[in-house]
Design a protein around this motif. Structure first.
Motif, mmCIF file in Angstrom:
data_model
loop_
_atom_site.group_PDB
_atom_site.id
_atom_site.type_symbol
_atom_site.label_atom_id
_atom_site.label_comp_id
_atom_site.label_asym_id
_atom_site.label_seq_id
_atom_site.Cartn_x
_atom_site.Cartn_y
_atom_site.Cartn_z
ATOM 1 N N GLU A 49 0.831 -1.207 0.000
ATOM 2 C CA GLU A 49 0.000 0.000 0.000
ATOM 3 C C GLU A 49 0.866 1.258 0.000
ATOM 4 O O GLU A 49 0.628 2.184 -0.777
ATOM 5 C CB GLU A 49 -0.925 -0.009 1.218
ATOM 6 N N LYS A 50 1.891 1.291 0.853
ATOM 7 C CA LYS A 50 2.753 2.471 0.939
ATOM 8 C C LYS A 50 3.551 2.686 -0.342
ATOM 9 O O LYS A 50 3.808 3.814 -0.745
ATOM 10 C CB LYS A 50 3.715 2.351 2.126
ATOM 11 N N LEU A 51 3.961 1.575 -0.982
ATOM 12 C CA LEU A 51 4.761 1.673 -2.200
ATOM 13 C C LEU A 51 3.908 1.752 -3.461
ATOM 14 O O LEU A 51 4.422 1.883 -4.560
ATOM 15 C CB LEU A 51 5.703 0.468 -2.300
ATOM 16 N N ASN A 52 2.593 1.622 -3.288
ATOM 17 C CA ASN A 52 1.657 1.644 -4.407
ATOM 18 C C ASN A 52 1.971 0.519 -5.404
ATOM 19 O O ASN A 52 2.045 0.744 -6.612
ATOM 20 C CB ASN A 52 1.650 3.013 -5.095
ATOM 21 N N VAL A 62 10.954 -9.597 -3.562
ATOM 22 C CA VAL A 62 11.557 -10.281 -2.416
ATOM 23 C C VAL A 62 12.281 -11.532 -2.889
ATOM 24 O O VAL A 62 13.433 -11.788 -2.517
ATOM 25 C CB VAL A 62 10.491 -10.626 -1.346
ATOM 26 N N SER A 63 11.633 -12.327 -3.724
ATOM 27 C CA SER A 63 12.232 -13.587 -4.184
ATOM 28 C C SER A 63 13.496 -13.344 -5.005
ATOM 29 O O SER A 63 14.369 -14.203 -5.070
ATOM 30 C CB SER A 63 11.224 -14.418 -4.975
ATOM 31 N N GLN A 64 13.623 -12.163 -5.611
ATOM 32 C CA GLN A 64 14.797 -11.820 -6.407
ATOM 33 C C GLN A 64 15.789 -10.965 -5.611
ATOM 34 O O GLN A 64 16.756 -10.452 -6.170
ATOM 35 C CB GLN A 64 14.363 -11.082 -7.669
ATOM 36 N N ASN A 65 15.521 -10.806 -4.316
ATOM 37 C CA ASN A 65 16.373 -9.986 -3.426
ATOM 38 C C ASN A 65 16.586 -8.570 -3.968
ATOM 39 O O ASN A 65 17.667 -8.002 -3.841
ATOM 40 C CB ASN A 65 17.723 -10.668 -3.175
ATOM 41 N N LYS A 66 15.557 -8.000 -4.528
ATOM 42 C CA LYS A 66 15.647 -6.646 -5.078
ATOM 43 C C LYS A 66 15.205 -5.584 -4.076
ATOM 44 O O LYS A 66 15.301 -4.394 -4.376
ATOM 45 C CB LYS A 66 14.787 -6.536 -6.346
ATOM 46 N N ILE A 67 14.723 -6.006 -2.927
ATOM 47 C CA ILE A 67 14.178 -5.079 -1.947
ATOM 48 C C ILE A 67 14.554 -5.588 -0.549
ATOM 49 O O ILE A 67 14.604 -6.797 -0.334
ATOM 50 C CB ILE A 67 12.636 -4.963 -2.135
ATOM 51 N N PRO A 68 14.859 -4.689 0.394
ATOM 52 C CA PRO A 68 15.221 -5.146 1.741
ATOM 53 C C PRO A 68 13.998 -5.706 2.481
ATOM 54 O O PRO A 68 12.923 -5.097 2.453
ATOM 55 C CB PRO A 68 15.748 -3.881 2.428
ATOM 56 N N TYR A 69 14.178 -6.870 3.098
ATOM 57 C CA TYR A 69 13.061 -7.505 3.804
ATOM 58 C C TYR A 69 13.581 -8.390 4.924
ATOM 59 O O TYR A 69 14.779 -8.653 5.025
ATOM 60 C CB TYR A 69 12.207 -8.325 2.839
ATOM 61 N N GLU A 84 12.244 3.305 2.420
ATOM 62 C CA GLU A 84 12.447 4.686 1.976
ATOM 63 C C GLU A 84 13.846 4.867 1.390
ATOM 64 O O GLU A 84 14.005 5.489 0.332
ATOM 65 C CB GLU A 84 12.232 5.658 3.135
ATOM 66 N N LYS A 85 14.860 4.313 2.069
ATOM 67 C CA LYS A 85 16.242 4.399 1.563
ATOM 68 C C LYS A 85 16.358 3.668 0.228
ATOM 69 O O LYS A 85 17.027 4.131 -0.693
ATOM 70 C CB LYS A 85 17.217 3.800 2.576
ATOM 71 N N TRP A 86 15.705 2.521 0.123
ATOM 72 C CA TRP A 86 15.720 1.751 -1.109
ATOM 73 C C TRP A 86 15.091 2.553 -2.252
ATOM 74 O O TRP A 86 15.607 2.572 -3.369
ATOM 75 C CB TRP A 86 14.982 0.426 -0.892
ATOM 76 N N LEU A 87 13.966 3.221 -1.962
ATOM 77 C CA LEU A 87 13.305 4.043 -2.987
ATOM 78 C C LEU A 87 14.218 5.142 -3.503
ATOM 79 O O LEU A 87 14.296 5.381 -4.707
ATOM 80 C CB LEU A 87 12.030 4.684 -2.416
ATOM 81 N N VAL A 88 14.934 5.794 -2.596
ATOM 82 C CA VAL A 88 15.859 6.854 -2.982
ATOM 83 C C VAL A 88 16.958 6.280 -3.872
ATOM 84 O O VAL A 88 17.309 6.867 -4.899
ATOM 85 C CB VAL A 88 16.459 7.554 -1.732
ATOM 86 N N ALA A 89 17.490 5.117 -3.490
ATOM 87 C CA ALA A 89 18.558 4.491 -4.278
ATOM 88 C C ALA A 89 18.053 4.078 -5.651
ATOM 89 O O ALA A 89 18.748 4.263 -6.651
ATOM 90 C CB ALA A 89 19.102 3.278 -3.523
#
Length: 93
Positions: A49-52, A62-69, A84-89
Motif C-alpha cells: 500500500e505504501k509503495l503503491n 523479495v524472491s529476487q532480493n531486489k528489496i530489503p526484507y 524509503e532508503k531503497w526508494l531513494v537508491a
C-alpha cells in the motif's frame, strides 16, 4: 563478592531496558549494521500500500532480493525506513 540489587519496574520500563541492552550488544558486533530495535516491522500488505504496488510484485521483488526484507517463519516483513532508503537508491539509478 556479589551484590544483589532489587528494583521495581513497570512492564514497559523493563522492556525498554532489555531493548536498549540488546541493541547495544548487537551494535557492538564488528561489521554488524547499526539497527534500531524500536522500529516496527510492516507486513507485505502495508508495504504494498505504501509503495503503491500489487502484493504479487512485492513478493517477486523479495524472491529476487531486489528489496530489503525480513522473514519471520514464512511471513515477509519490512522496515519502512529501509524501504524509503531503497526508494531513494532506485530513483537515483
Amino acid at each position: 563478592m556479589k551484590h544483589i540489587i532489587k528494583a521495581t519496574y513497570t512492564d514497559q520500563e523493563f522492556r525498554q531496558i532489555i531493548r536498549e541492552e540488546v541493541q547495544a550488544v548487537l551494535n557492538a558486533i564488528p561489521g554488524m549494521p547499526t539497527i534500531e530495535i524500536d522500529e516496527p516491522l510492516i507486513t507485505v500488505e502495508q508495504a504494498a500500500e505504501k509503495l503503491n504496488l500489487v502484493k504479487g510484485t512485492l513478493y517477486n521483488m523479495v524472491s529476487q532480493n531486489k528489496i530489503p526484507y525480513y522473514k519471520s517463519g514464512k511471513k515477509v516483513l519490512f522496515k519502512w525506513s529501509e524501504l524509503e532508503k531503497w526508494l531513494v537508491a532506485v530513483d537515483g539509478k
